[in-house]
Design a protein around this motif. Structure first.
Motif, short mmCIF file in Angstrom:
data_model
loop_
_atom_site.label_atom_id
_atom_site.label_comp_id
_atom_site.label_asym_id
_atom_site.label_seq_id
_atom_site.Cartn_x
_atom_site.Cartn_y
_atom_site.Cartn_z
N ASP A 234 1.89 62.01 34.52
CA ASP A 234 1.49 61.39 33.26
C ASP A 234 0.41 62.22 32.58
N VAL A 235 0.71 62.72 31.40
CA VAL A 235 -0.29 63.42 30.60
C VAL A 235 -0.96 62.35 29.74
N VAL A 236 -2.02 61.81 30.27
CA VAL A 236 -2.78 60.73 29.63
C VAL A 236 -4.26 61.04 29.82
N ALA A 237 -5.08 60.66 28.86
CA ALA A 237 -6.52 60.84 29.02
C ALA A 237 -7.01 60.07 30.24
N ILE A 238 -7.86 60.72 31.05
CA ILE A 238 -8.48 60.10 32.21
C ILE A 238 -9.99 60.11 31.99
N ASN A 239 -10.60 58.95 32.13
CA ASN A 239 -12.01 58.80 31.73
C ASN A 239 -12.91 59.87 32.32
N LYS A 240 -12.77 60.17 33.59
CA LYS A 240 -13.72 61.09 34.22
C LYS A 240 -13.53 62.54 33.78
N MET B 45 6.40 59.31 25.68
CA MET B 45 6.53 57.92 26.09
C MET B 45 5.83 56.99 25.09
N ARG B 46 4.59 57.32 24.77
CA ARG B 46 3.82 56.52 23.81
C ARG B 46 2.99 57.48 22.97
N CYS B 47 3.32 57.63 21.70
CA CYS B 47 2.67 58.59 20.81
C CYS B 47 2.27 57.88 19.52
N ASP C 189 -0.98 59.76 14.07
CA ASP C 189 -1.85 60.86 14.47
C ASP C 189 -1.12 62.19 14.36
N LEU C 190 -1.85 63.20 13.93
CA LEU C 190 -1.29 64.55 13.85
C LEU C 190 -1.79 65.35 15.05
N VAL C 191 -1.05 65.29 16.13
CA VAL C 191 -1.37 66.00 17.37
C VAL C 191 -0.20 66.93 17.68
N TYR C 192 -0.50 68.21 17.83
CA TYR C 192 0.56 69.20 17.98
C TYR C 192 0.42 69.95 19.31
N ALA D 244 -5.86 56.73 20.38
CA ALA D 244 -5.37 58.06 20.76
C ALA D 244 -5.47 58.29 22.26
N LEU D 245 -6.41 57.63 22.91
CA LEU D 245 -6.55 57.79 24.36
C LEU D 245 -5.34 57.22 25.11
N GLY D 246 -4.53 56.41 24.43
CA GLY D 246 -3.33 55.86 25.04
C GLY D 246 -2.10 56.72 24.88
N ARG D 247 -2.25 57.88 24.22
CA ARG D 247 -1.11 58.80 24.09
C ARG D 247 -0.60 59.17 25.48
N TRP D 248 0.71 59.04 25.66
CA TRP D 248 1.28 59.18 27.01
C TRP D 248 2.53 60.05 26.94
N LEU D 249 2.46 61.20 27.60
CA LEU D 249 3.61 62.06 27.78
C LEU D 249 3.96 62.10 29.26
N LEU D 250 5.24 62.11 29.57
CA LEU D 250 5.68 62.28 30.96
C LEU D 250 6.08 63.74 31.13
N LYS D 251 5.58 64.38 32.18
CA LYS D 251 5.75 65.82 32.35
C LYS D 251 6.39 66.17 33.68
N THR D 252 7.23 67.21 33.65
CA THR D 252 7.76 67.79 34.89
C THR D 252 7.52 69.30 34.89
#
Length: 335
Positions: free
Chosen positions: A130-136, A170-172, A176-179, A301-309
């Motif tokens: 999961d490419v998602v923001a992680i607080n730490k 997954m969730r974008c 937002d303009l994120v490239y 924006a912190l909830g932006r979620w990409l699934l990666k392989t």
């Protein structure tokens, strides 16, 4: 980037129905999950246009025509849980009960003949990350920082690196303009002199392990010196972090500066990920980044979620690492 294929709503719905039959969790038994997906391929459960697109991806990668491809309107789980930013991976595995996105990425890996890769010490050895923001990690140099990411290869400092990376939206946030930016290695090298390229082929450079890797494996410390360029156009580079080694000759620093200048000048491809988008691209023979041009709501924006392989270029490339498999699972390696 222009999409190679946009699935019709009918194709997406029919494919989703087939993927829903894969009820094995890839986080509990990846091999059984992969086997179940392969049966869909054997049974003819894949739209013909998707199979043709996979053939074209392989052909264009092999010929050097293109190292980055976009598919749109791909299957994504209908009910996506809130996985937060504290420990998204754990939350996903406890709350997500369908595996449509994972099954589609596995399917795509199989029909492009690019076996998946995972790291035993990273997110539990999962093949789907999961490419998602992680607080730490907010504000740090990692894809989990919730912000921009400089041009780089994934896992730059590691001995086993993916040939290809695939992302599924997954969730974008739609406003937002994120490239995701992409630069093919061959295009970057066209900006560099033969003399500079030769210096970049020498082991004069060092790249530190990323913060996520160091947290996952406390034994990771210093990294050996390495060349930035190898093969035809394979790169090992993390902008602002890869440096000349302390004992490197002065020409190494000149070559590094030339590379940075070339990276500024070279034409770039960019893609704005939306839900159901797939972006699949070369990792080793290219560089990629993340740019936030405009974000309407920083919290959302912190909830932006990409699934990666991660994937190897083919079965032969995977087989060169078979002695490194962990737990007898092909593709699962240590750090």
């Amino acid at each position: 980037m222009e999409a190679l294929l946009v699935l019709t709503d009918s194709e997406r719905s029919q494919l989703t129905e087939r993927l829903e039959t894969v009820e094995v969790s890839p986080y509990e038994d990846y091999l059984a999950f992969s086997d179940r997906v392969s049966k869909l391929v054997i049974d003819g459960g894949v739209p013909e246009r998707l199979l043709r697109a996979a053939d074209r991806i392989r052909e264009e990668r092999s010929s050097g025509v293109s190292e980055a491809h976009v598919l749109r309107n791909c299957p994504v789980d209908e009910d996506l849980p809130d996985i937060g930013n504290e420990d998204p991976s754990a939350e996903k595995k406890s709350r997500k009960v369908t595996f449509i996105g994972e099954a589609f990425l596995e399917l795509l890996a199989q029909i492009t003949r690019t076996p998946l890769l995972s790291y035993a010490n990273r997110f539990g050895g999962d093949f789907f990350i999961d490419v998602v923001a992680i607080n730490k990690y907010l504000g740090q140099q990692t894809g989990y920082n919730g912000g921009e990411v400089v041009f780089h290869n994934d896992r730059t400092a590691h001995p086993v690196r993916a040939d290809y990376i695939t992302l599924l939206g997954m969730r974008c946030p739609p406003d937002d303009l994120v490239y995701t930016g992409f630069v093919a290695g061959r295009r970057l090298l066209a900006e560099l002199s033969a003399e500079t390229q030769q210096v970049l082929r020498e082991p004069y450079f060092v790249t530190p392990f990323d913060v996520v890797s160091r947290d996952a494996n406390t034994e990771l410390d210093s990294t050996p010196s390495h060349p930035i360029l190898s093969g035809v156009s394979s790169l090992r580079y993390l902008d602002t972090h890869t440096t000349a080694a302390d004992d490197a000759p002065v020409e190494a620093k000149d070559a590094l500066l030339a590379l940075k200048n070339a990276l500024t000048r070279v034409p770039k491809q960019r893609h704005r990920m939306q839900q159901g988008d797939v972006l699949t691209f070369a990792n080793q023979s290219a560089l990629h980044n993340r740019e936030q041009i405009e974000v309407q709501d920083p919290t959302r924006a912190l909830g932006r979620w990409l699934l990666k392989t991660y994937a190897f270029s083919d079965q032969a490339a995977a087989d060169t690492h078979r002695d490194a498999w962990i737990d007898g699972i092909p593709g699962k390696v240590g750090d």
